[in-house]
Design an enzyme around this catalytic site. Sequence first.
Site, PDB file in Angstrom:
ATOM      1  N   ASP A  37       0.785  -5.708  -5.175  1.00 29.54           N
ATOM      2  CA  ASP A  37      -0.605  -5.943  -4.794  1.00 29.54           C
ATOM      3  C   ASP A  37      -0.684  -6.534  -3.392  1.00 29.54           C
ATOM      4  O   ASP A  37      -1.490  -6.097  -2.554  1.00 29.54           O
ATOM      5  CB  ASP A  37      -1.250  -6.878  -5.816  1.00 29.54           C
ATOM      6  N   GLU A 109       0.931  -0.307  -7.915  1.00 31.77           N
ATOM      7  CA  GLU A 109       1.335  -1.534  -7.220  1.00 31.77           C
ATOM      8  C   GLU A 109       2.751  -1.948  -7.606  1.00 31.77           C
ATOM      9  O   GLU A 109       3.519  -2.428  -6.755  1.00 31.77           O
ATOM     10  CB  GLU A 109       0.339  -2.645  -7.530  1.00 31.77           C
TER      11      GLU A 109
END
Length: 218
Positions: A37, A109
Amino acid sequence: MTDPITHRFRSPELLQQALRHRSAGSPHNERLEFLGDALVNLVVAEALYERWPKADEGTLTRARASLVRESSLAELARRLELGDRLELGPGEMKSGGHRRDSILADAVEAIIGAVHLDAGFEACREMVLGWFDASLDELPTGKAEKDPKTRLQEWLQGRQLPRPTYRLVETTGDDHARVFHVACETTDPPLEEQAQASSLRAAEQLAAERVLATLEKK
């Protein structure tokens, strides 16, 4: 089809972990998702900064948000056909977890985090840009559409009408697969639209978008 995960892993177990949802047991991909992320935000922010030298902070922030939000990452995962490669527990498999936005976005991610651990930032950056190049090119240069909540508020304020309100109707699903049901309401004119998503923020945005669409039709 050519494998969209272009990085060749020196430690294949990192990729296996990135594709394993917590419902399938440990080691799962949540820690890799946390790392990925931050990395995808950094790489996309850098790409926008370089491509749009005259854009202000607000424009850059909105553009980045539109590219890395859950629904955008999930759509990327579908294009990459990651759903069929996910390792899910029996409950998630039965409920269609391989199609759920939150699970797909987390997998994107997590893969990015895995590449970084396997080969470093440059390898990670190269793959992220390869995945996001088309989306970056599709953005109008130096411009980014405001999110639905902001656009709805500005639409109402521009007509000197009261701000909208948001109400959590209910939350359903297991702890690892929450679904938030939200209502967006306006008093003048009196409207209510509901939406659901895997995060409260995403549900509010969808509900706001539906209210705005109704208002713009009138």
